[in-house]
Design a protein around this motif. Structure first.
Motif, PDB file in Angstrom:
ATOM      1  N   ARG A 109      31.464  37.319  40.886  1.00  0.00           N
ATOM      2  CA  ARG A 109      30.110  37.648  41.369  1.00  0.00           C
ATOM      3  C   ARG A 109      29.820  39.128  41.179  1.00  0.00           C
ATOM      4  NH1 ARG A 109      27.606  38.996  46.474  1.00  0.00           N
ATOM      5  NH2 ARG A 109      25.506  38.106  46.536  1.00  0.00           N
ATOM      6  N   ASP A 110      28.597  39.437  40.763  1.00  0.00           N
ATOM      7  CA  ASP A 110      28.098  40.800  40.666  1.00  0.00           C
ATOM      8  C   ASP A 110      27.711  41.222  42.087  1.00  0.00           C
ATOM      9  OD1 ASP A 110      27.548  43.020  39.080  1.00  0.00           O
ATOM     10  OD2 ASP A 110      25.444  42.458  38.846  1.00  0.00           O
ATOM     11  N   THR A 111      28.597  41.934  42.765  1.00  0.00           N
ATOM     12  CA  THR A 111      28.502  42.177  44.202  1.00  0.00           C
ATOM     13  C   THR A 111      27.827  43.518  44.497  1.00  0.00           C
ATOM     14  OG1 THR A 111      30.531  40.906  44.458  1.00  0.00           O
ATOM     15  CG2 THR A 111      29.864  42.266  46.317  1.00  0.00           C
ATOM     16  N   PRO A 112      26.722  43.495  45.291  1.00  0.00           N
ATOM     17  CA  PRO A 112      26.026  44.732  45.642  1.00  0.00           C
ATOM     18  C   PRO A 112      26.912  45.680  46.456  1.00  0.00           C
ATOM     19  CG  PRO A 112      24.695  42.819  46.212  1.00  0.00           C
ATOM     20  CD  PRO A 112      26.063  42.314  45.855  1.00  0.00           C
ATOM     21  N   GLN A 113      26.769  46.974  46.193  1.00  0.00           N
ATOM     22  CA  GLN A 113      27.518  48.008  46.899  1.00  0.00           C
ATOM     23  C   GLN A 113      26.551  48.856  47.734  1.00  0.00           C
ATOM     24  OE1 GLN A 113      30.999  47.948  46.505  1.00  0.00           O
ATOM     25  NE2 GLN A 113      30.399  46.077  45.443  1.00  0.00           N
ATOM     26  N   ALA A 114      27.091  49.630  48.658  1.00  0.00           N
ATOM     27  CA  ALA A 114      26.278  50.446  49.573  1.00  0.00           C
ATOM     28  C   ALA A 114      25.409  51.464  48.836  1.00  0.00           C
ATOM     29  CB  ALA A 114      27.174  51.163  50.581  1.00  0.00           C
ATOM     30  N   ASP A 115      25.864  51.955  47.671  1.00  0.00           N
ATOM     31  CA  ASP A 115      25.105  52.977  46.940  1.00  0.00           C
ATOM     32  C   ASP A 115      24.006  52.395  46.053  1.00  0.00           C
ATOM     33  OD1 ASP A 115      26.482  51.867  44.790  1.00  0.00           O
ATOM     34  OD2 ASP A 115      27.606  53.702  44.311  1.00  0.00           O
ATOM     35  N   GLY A 116      23.800  51.069  46.131  1.00  0.00           N
ATOM     36  CA  GLY A 116      22.766  50.412  45.329  1.00  0.00           C
ATOM     37  C   GLY A 116      23.261  49.862  44.016  1.00  0.00           C
ATOM     38  N   SER A 117      24.481  50.198  43.626  1.00  0.00           N
ATOM     39  CA  SER A 117      25.054  49.645  42.394  1.00  0.00           C
ATOM     40  C   SER A 117      25.598  48.247  42.683  1.00  0.00           C
ATOM     41  CB  SER A 117      26.169  50.555  41.886  1.00  0.00           C
ATOM     42  OG  SER A 117      27.270  50.524  42.782  1.00  0.00           O
ATOM     43  N   LYS A 120      31.156  43.781  39.453  1.00  0.00           N
ATOM     44  CA  LYS A 120      31.594  42.420  39.160  1.00  0.00           C
ATOM     45  C   LYS A 120      32.999  42.234  39.731  1.00  0.00           C
ATOM     46  CE  LYS A 120      30.603  40.730  35.219  1.00  0.00           C
ATOM     47  NZ  LYS A 120      30.545  40.367  33.802  1.00  0.00           N
ATOM     48  N   LEU A 121      33.127  41.296  40.680  1.00  0.00           N
ATOM     49  CA  LEU A 121      34.410  41.040  41.333  1.00  0.00           C
ATOM     50  C   LEU A 121      34.788  39.578  41.206  1.00  0.00           C
ATOM     51  CD1 LEU A 121      33.845  43.052  44.644  1.00  0.00           C
ATOM     52  CD2 LEU A 121      35.177  43.760  42.651  1.00  0.00           C
ATOM     53  N   ASN A 122      36.095  39.333  41.074  1.00  0.00           N
ATOM     54  CA  ASN A 122      36.649  37.984  41.079  1.00  0.00           C
ATOM     55  C   ASN A 122      37.105  37.687  42.499  1.00  0.00           C
ATOM     56  OD1 ASN A 122      37.969  39.452  38.371  1.00  0.00           O
ATOM     57  ND2 ASN A 122      36.771  37.624  38.005  1.00  0.00           N
ATOM     58  N   ARG A 133      34.541  23.151  64.730  1.00  0.00           N
ATOM     59  CA  ARG A 133      33.551  24.212  64.873  1.00  0.00           C
ATOM     60  C   ARG A 133      33.986  25.562  64.299  1.00  0.00           C
ATOM     61  NH1 ARG A 133      32.679  25.517  70.264  1.00  0.00           N
ATOM     62  NH2 ARG A 133      31.042  26.857  69.498  1.00  0.00           N
ATOM     63  N   ALA A 134      35.224  25.719  63.876  1.00  0.00           N
ATOM     64  CA  ALA A 134      35.696  27.038  63.443  1.00  0.00           C
ATOM     65  C   ALA A 134      36.605  26.940  62.226  1.00  0.00           C
ATOM     66  CB  ALA A 134      36.447  27.728  64.585  1.00  0.00           C
ATOM     67  N   CYS A 135      36.535  27.978  61.408  1.00  0.00           N
ATOM     68  CA  CYS A 135      37.471  28.103  60.289  1.00  0.00           C
ATOM     69  C   CYS A 135      37.800  29.568  60.094  1.00  0.00           C
ATOM     70  CB  CYS A 135      36.920  27.484  59.009  1.00  0.00           C
ATOM     71  SG  CYS A 135      35.757  28.503  58.101  1.00  0.00           S
ATOM     72  N   MET A 136      38.916  29.803  59.450  1.00  0.00           N
ATOM     73  CA  MET A 136      39.319  31.150  59.071  1.00  0.00           C
ATOM     74  C   MET A 136      39.487  31.181  57.562  1.00  0.00           C
ATOM     75  SD  MET A 136      41.779  32.325  62.156  1.00  0.00           S
ATOM     76  CE  MET A 136      41.619  34.036  61.698  1.00  0.00           C
ATOM     77  N   VAL A 137      39.212  32.351  56.993  1.00  0.00           N
ATOM     78  CA  VAL A 137      39.278  32.514  55.550  1.00  0.00           C
ATOM     79  C   VAL A 137      40.172  33.713  55.243  1.00  0.00           C
ATOM     80  CG1 VAL A 137      37.951  32.868  53.420  1.00  0.00           C
ATOM     81  CG2 VAL A 137      36.874  31.751  55.402  1.00  0.00           C
ATOM     82  N   ARG A 138      41.042  33.519  54.275  1.00  0.00           N
ATOM     83  CA  ARG A 138      41.790  34.640  53.708  1.00  0.00           C
ATOM     84  C   ARG A 138      41.381  34.705  52.246  1.00  0.00           C
ATOM     85  NH1 ARG A 138      45.970  36.473  50.784  1.00  0.00           N
ATOM     86  NH2 ARG A 138      47.061  38.282  51.581  1.00  0.00           N
ATOM     87  N   GLY A 139      40.748  35.812  51.891  1.00  0.00           N
ATOM     88  CA  GLY A 139      40.247  35.937  50.535  1.00  0.00           C
ATOM     89  C   GLY A 139      40.755  37.196  49.872  1.00  0.00           C
ATOM     90  N   SER A 140      40.690  37.200  48.565  1.00  0.00           N
ATOM     91  CA  SER A 140      41.011  38.412  47.826  1.00  0.00           C
ATOM     92  C   SER A 140      39.899  38.672  46.828  1.00  0.00           C
ATOM     93  CB  SER A 140      42.367  38.298  47.116  1.00  0.00           C
ATOM     94  OG  SER A 140      42.314  37.313  46.108  1.00  0.00           O
ATOM     95  N   ALA A 141      39.706  39.956  46.542  1.00  0.00           N
ATOM     96  CA  ALA A 141      38.725  40.376  45.546  1.00  0.00           C
ATOM     97  C   ALA A 141      39.430  41.298  44.571  1.00  0.00           C
ATOM     98  CB  ALA A 141      37.558  41.102  46.210  1.00  0.00           C
ATOM     99  N   GLY A 142      39.054  41.192  43.310  1.00  0.00           N
ATOM    100  CA  GLY A 142      39.671  42.036  42.307  1.00  0.00           C
ATOM    101  C   GLY A 142      38.843  42.101  41.048  1.00  0.00           C
ATOM    102  N   ARG A 143      39.411  42.785  40.074  1.00  0.00           N
ATOM    103  CA  ARG A 143      38.785  42.916  38.758  1.00  0.00           C
ATOM    104  C   ARG A 143      39.838  42.660  37.707  1.00  0.00           C
ATOM    105  NH1 ARG A 143      35.391  48.387  39.716  1.00  0.00           N
ATOM    106  NH2 ARG A 143      36.857  48.580  41.379  1.00  0.00           N
ATOM    107  N   ALA A 144      39.426  42.023  36.637  1.00  0.00           N
ATOM    108  CA  ALA A 144      40.317  41.754  35.502  1.00  0.00           C
ATOM    109  C   ALA A 144      41.599  41.053  35.946  1.00  0.00           C
ATOM    110  CB  ALA A 144      40.636  43.046  34.749  1.00  0.00           C
TER     111      ALA A 144
END
Length: 158
Positions: A109-117, A120-122, A133-144
């Motif tokens: 996803r092309d993820t918006p950043q605080a500076d307006g840019s 692209k993150l995987n 009623r509840a779930c927990m998520v463990r996620g990772s984000a990266g590039r390449a």
């Protein structure tokens, strides 16, 4: 870890059920060495399109750095344990697999950043049902293909 490791666990995490209705959530994002990067509150709601069987799910992250990010998901069940998803900032489609209490969701996803840019993150997210009623998520984000951050997210149906 394989999705098959969860096939006998309960309760089942079914996106077409869990993401329908109103949800709230909270997230912390850490660097790989454990340093806190950001925190967020999440508000979300989903509806089931009875004609297509797709879940239309909107989630908004309000981050502690002052910016927000709203995702507009269309999630479709393709068959037993198999899902796809679309969102306006995705590269291609999200791919999901479900078994027992777990749901594994991957996308770029092309993820918006605080500076307006935007960056692209995987994403590689594992959802685990705690109860109906509840779930927990463990996620990772990266590039390449190299992860650089971990997310810990909790969702609760309200």
């Amino acid at each position: 870890m394989s999705i098959e490791d969860f096939k006998h666990t309960v309760p089942a995490f079914l996106p077409e059920e869990f993401f329908v209705g109103r949800l709230e959530g909270w997230a912390v994002f850490e660097s790989l060495v454990g340093g806190l990067q950001k925190r967020a509150s999440i508000s979300a709601h989903g509806t089931l399109d009875v004609d297509t069987g797709a879940v239309l799910f909107v989630e908004t992250y309000e981050l502690d750095d002052g910016h927000s990010d709203t995702l507009h998901w269309t999630i479709r069940k393709l068959g037993p344990g198999s899902y796809s998803g679309l969102e306006n900032r995705l590269e291609g489609e999200a791919q999901g697999e479900q078994a027992g209490c777990a749901f594994h969701w991957r996308y770029t996803r092309d993820t918006p950043q605080a500076d307006g840019s935007a960056t692209k993150l995987n994403y590689d997210d594992w959802f685990y049902a705690i109860d109906e009623r509840a779930c927990m998520v463990r996620g990772s984000a990266g590039r390449a293909g190299l992860p650089f951050a971990t997310a810990h997210v909790t969702y609760r149906k309200i």
